[in-house]
Motif scaffolding. Structure first.
Motif, PDB file in Angstrom:
ATOM      1  N   ASN A   1      -1.057   3.338 -13.273  1.00  0.00           N
ATOM      2  CA  ASN A   1       0.345   3.179 -12.903  1.00  0.00           C
ATOM      3  C   ASN A   1       1.302   3.847 -13.886  1.00  0.00           C
ATOM      4  N   SER A   2       0.776   4.799 -14.672  1.00  0.00           N
ATOM      5  CA  SER A   2       1.600   5.578 -15.610  1.00  0.00           C
ATOM      6  C   SER A   2       2.388   4.684 -16.571  1.00  0.00           C
ATOM      7  N   ILE A   3       1.685   3.753 -17.204  1.00  0.00           N
ATOM      8  CA  ILE A   3       2.291   2.851 -18.185  1.00  0.00           C
ATOM      9  C   ILE A   3       1.797   3.242 -19.569  1.00  0.00           C
ATOM     10  N   GLY A   4       2.703   3.377 -20.531  1.00  0.00           N
ATOM     11  CA  GLY A   4       2.369   3.849 -21.864  1.00  0.00           C
ATOM     12  C   GLY A   4       1.729   2.795 -22.755  1.00  0.00           C
ATOM     13  N   PRO A   5       1.088   3.221 -23.846  1.00  0.00           N
ATOM     14  CA  PRO A   5       0.380   2.305 -24.754  1.00  0.00           C
ATOM     15  C   PRO A   5       1.283   1.309 -25.466  1.00  0.00           C
ATOM     16  N   ALA A   6       2.536   1.662 -25.689  1.00  0.00           N
ATOM     17  CA  ALA A   6       3.447   0.739 -26.371  1.00  0.00           C
ATOM     18  C   ALA A   6       3.641  -0.538 -25.558  1.00  0.00           C
ATOM     19  N   ARG A   7       3.652  -0.392 -24.247  1.00  0.00           N
ATOM     20  CA  ARG A   7       3.829  -1.555 -23.374  1.00  0.00           C
ATOM     21  C   ARG A   7       2.620  -2.485 -23.465  1.00  0.00           C
ATOM     22  N   ILE A   8       1.439  -1.922 -23.605  1.00  0.00           N
ATOM     23  CA  ILE A   8       0.225  -2.728 -23.716  1.00  0.00           C
ATOM     24  C   ILE A   8       0.274  -3.595 -24.967  1.00  0.00           C
TER      25      ILE A   8
ATOM     26  N   GLY B   1       0.787  -1.222   0.000  1.00  0.00           N
ATOM     27  CA  GLY B   1       0.000   0.000   0.000  1.00  0.00           C
ATOM     28  C   GLY B   1       0.821   1.275   0.000  1.00  0.00           C
ATOM     29  N   SER B   2       2.092   1.169   0.358  1.00  0.00           N
ATOM     30  CA  SER B   2       2.940   2.359   0.401  1.00  0.00           C
ATOM     31  C   SER B   2       3.707   2.588  -0.902  1.00  0.00           C
ATOM     32  N   ILE B   3       3.566   1.676  -1.861  1.00  0.00           N
ATOM     33  CA  ILE B   3       4.255   1.815  -3.142  1.00  0.00           C
ATOM     34  C   ILE B   3       3.417   2.690  -4.078  1.00  0.00           C
ATOM     35  N   ARG B   4       4.009   3.725  -4.626  1.00  0.00           N
ATOM     36  CA  ARG B   4       3.250   4.691  -5.435  1.00  0.00           C
ATOM     37  C   ARG B   4       2.712   4.067  -6.719  1.00  0.00           C
ATOM     38  N   HIS B   5       3.538   3.321  -7.431  1.00  0.00           N
ATOM     39  CA  HIS B   5       3.113   2.640  -8.659  1.00  0.00           C
ATOM     40  C   HIS B   5       3.405   1.143  -8.500  1.00  0.00           C
ATOM     41  N   PRO B   6       2.536   0.428  -7.791  1.00  0.00           N
ATOM     42  CA  PRO B   6       2.832  -0.965  -7.416  1.00  0.00           C
ATOM     43  C   PRO B   6       3.007  -1.923  -8.582  1.00  0.00           C
TER      44      PRO B   6
END
Length: 244
Positions: A101-108, A66-71
């Protein structure tokens, strides 16, 4: 690294996890085993912040989940392949997770290709087979390129080709130095894939060992035989209705 320190979880008069301690190290696949009711699911839920411990700690890289910003960048998990809205497409499901989690579309796009769902990316999940849902769940776990993977029964519903794929994937992830925790009741799969075993019963640690060491110490010829001998006293329900 996953660290469990004196972890305890009580539900009224029931102790689901009882002063449990173990460490899951990177660079290997660790099998997480135990009879039904042993506390495996509760331990994983505590680790992922889905429940609060009564006492003790469950840490991911030294932090509570719960303390991780982008788990998703730290730990990816597959707990229930059916926990997806049936009217949402595979790609939209991953887009929703990525935005949190601020992940870009290329990763998807890359992950959908990796798990073999690129051709079904825009299809509704409600029309997916269980095997396809498992692949989508694994895609979600891998989405943030995490160093830690927690997979609960990942081969459930997969055909033989899919089973080989997930087996090779777990080996490859461990070889990259990632931490892989695999919970399963399929002893033949664990015997093939796991480097190390964490076995619990009645919420307590029974063994922290390797497959080979467990089989040898039990005087058994297979992991299944060794496991059944080791966990005999930790099984809540027995044939004939006997409960201990």
């Amino acid at each position: 690294m996953i660290e469990i320190h004196q972890l305890t979880k009580r539900y009224q008069n029931t102790v689901a996890v009882d002063r449990l301690s173990f460490t899951v190290k990177p660079g290997m696949v660790t099998g997480f085993l135990g009879p039904n009711g042993a506390g495996k699911t509760t331990t994983i839920r505590l680790l992922l912040g889905l429940a609060a411990p009564t006492a003790g700690q469950a840490l991911v890289n030294g932090l509570t989940y719960g303390s991780i910003r982008h788990p998703l960048h730290e730990v990816g998990a597959l707990l229930d392949a059916n926990a997806v809205h049936p009217n949402r497409s595979a790609i939209n499901h991953l887009r929703w997770l990525a935005r949190t989690n601020s992940i870009g579309p290329a990763r998807i796009a890359s992950i959908l290709e990796q798990v073999g769902l690129a051709g079904a990316a825009r299809k509704r999940v409600g029309g997916f087979s269980l095997g396809m849902r498992q692949r989508l769940g694994i895609a979600a776990a891998l989405l943030g390129d995490p160093g830690i993977l927690i997979l609960d029964e990942p081969v459930n519903g997969l055909d033989p080709q899919g089973v080989r794929w997930i087996r090779e994937l777990m080996r490859a992830l461990a070889a990259e130095g990632r931490t892989v925790l695999l919970s399963s009741h399929l002893m033949n799969e664990i015997e093939v894939i796991a480097d190390r075993l964490i076995i619990i019963g009645r919420g307590r640690l029974i063994a922290d060992t390797t497959v080979g060491e467990l089989i040898t110490s039990a005087g058994a010829t297979s992991l299944e035989e060794a496991y059944l001998r080791l966990t005999d006293d930790a099984t809540e329900h027995r044939a004939g209705g006997d409960r201990r």
